[in-house]
Write a protein that holds these residues in place. Structure first.
Motif, PDB file in Angstrom:
ATOM      1  N   GLU A  73       0.844  -1.195   0.000  1.00 34.86           N
ATOM      2  CA  GLU A  73       0.000   0.000   0.000  1.00 34.86           C
ATOM      3  C   GLU A  73       0.885   1.253   0.000  1.00 34.86           C
TER       4      GLU A  73
ATOM      5  N   GLN B 161      -7.682   1.194  -3.011  1.00 33.95           N
ATOM      6  CA  GLN B 161      -6.766   0.574  -2.064  1.00 33.95           C
ATOM      7  C   GLN B 161      -7.484  -0.339  -1.078  1.00 33.95           C
ATOM      8  N   THR B 162      -8.718  -0.042  -0.765  1.00 39.42           N
ATOM      9  CA  THR B 162      -9.448  -0.835   0.219  1.00 39.42           C
ATOM     10  C   THR B 162     -10.585  -1.665  -0.388  1.00 39.42           C
TER      11      THR B 162
ATOM     12  N   GLY C 242      -8.536  -4.012   2.101  1.00 37.95           N
ATOM     13  CA  GLY C 242      -7.720  -3.081   2.852  1.00 37.95           C
ATOM     14  C   GLY C 242      -6.856  -3.761   3.888  1.00 37.95           C
TER      15      GLY C 242
END
Length: 255
Positions: free
Chosen positions: A93, A119-120, A145
């Protein structure tokens, strides 16, 4: 050409500060991110950020690799899978400054152009988990995430397919299938399963770059560009131009 469609064209932007291929990207036209890849002699860990005019250096990935999947924004990106010394399931991440390692995918795989989301809330579909076409997988994984979980399966194993959209309205198209032929099929993912789309690109190709949005099927749009074969060919997908059942690809402007 569908009614009301404006012909598209490419224009020159600022050159990247690093020569590379088979990297991944995230973000928007004026706040973009490029990471990983290979410069022709070695795998890359570098990240570069685009502001709509030019590129500047960002934080490096913890693991140099290419043919990885990517998604998210310039300040909240995700890198998944790819190839370093072997196929990997490594996940990282980005917080706008640096990358940090997260939980790995359950299937180590490369050729992950077929990734989409944030990203999640991201998914990857298909890819290559071992040498040869018998290693082309149908399986998807979803990231929340924190960790990855199993998702739906494509109709066939694909290597180097192209993806865009979101976790709940994602599009995967093209790619190489067993036997070496290039697919023109398009499948739409709803977060659980894939369904065949009536749309198909005009040119079967693999390793094209794709980007787009998924905000409900009628609002899903995207482009794919380049790939093999295909050269500088650009194609556009827009389900809002016509009825969903008549969704179609249209030729876009070549680079």
């Amino acid at each position: 050409m569908p009614p009301g469609r404006i012909p598209s064209a490419w224009s020159s932007g600022g050159g990247n500060i690093t020569k590379h291929y088979a990297g991944a990207g995230a973000g928007t036209q004026t706040a973009g991110l490029v990471f990983g890849g290979n410069d022709g002699s070695s795998d890359l860990a570098n990240t570069t950020e685009y502001n709509g005019t030019g590129f500047v250096a960002g934080g490096d990935l913890t693991t140099a690799r290419y043919t990885l999947g990517g998604g998210g924004t310039q300040t909240a990106a995700l890198a998944a899978g790819g190839y370093d010394t072997a196929r990997t399931g490594k996940t990282e991440e980005f917080n706008g400054t640096s990358w940090s390692e997260q939980n790995d995918m359950s299937i180590a795989r490369s050729q992950l152009n077929s990734s989409a989301g944030t990203q999640t809330a991201m998914f990857v579909g298909g890819g290559n988990y071992k040498p040869g076409s018998l290693g082309y997988t149908r399986y998807s994984e979803e990231y929340d995430g924190t960790s990855w979980s199993s998702g739906g399966s494509l109709a066939a194993g694909k290597n180097g397919a192209t993806g865009f959209g979101s976790l709940t309205v994602g599009v995967i198209t093209g790619g190489e299938i067993s036997g070496g032929s290039k697919s023109t099929t398009t499948e739409i993912y709803d977060g659980t399963a894939y369904a065949s789309s009536p749309a198909a690109p005009a040119t079967g190709r693999m390793s094209a770059t794709g980007t787009g949005t998924g905000s409900g099927l009628a609002g899903t749009t995207g482009i794919i560009q380049g790939g093999s074969p295909g050269g500088n060919l650009t194609e556009e997908f827009n389900t809002s131009i016509q009825a969903v059942t008549a969704a179609a690809w249209a030729n876009g402007g070549n680079l």
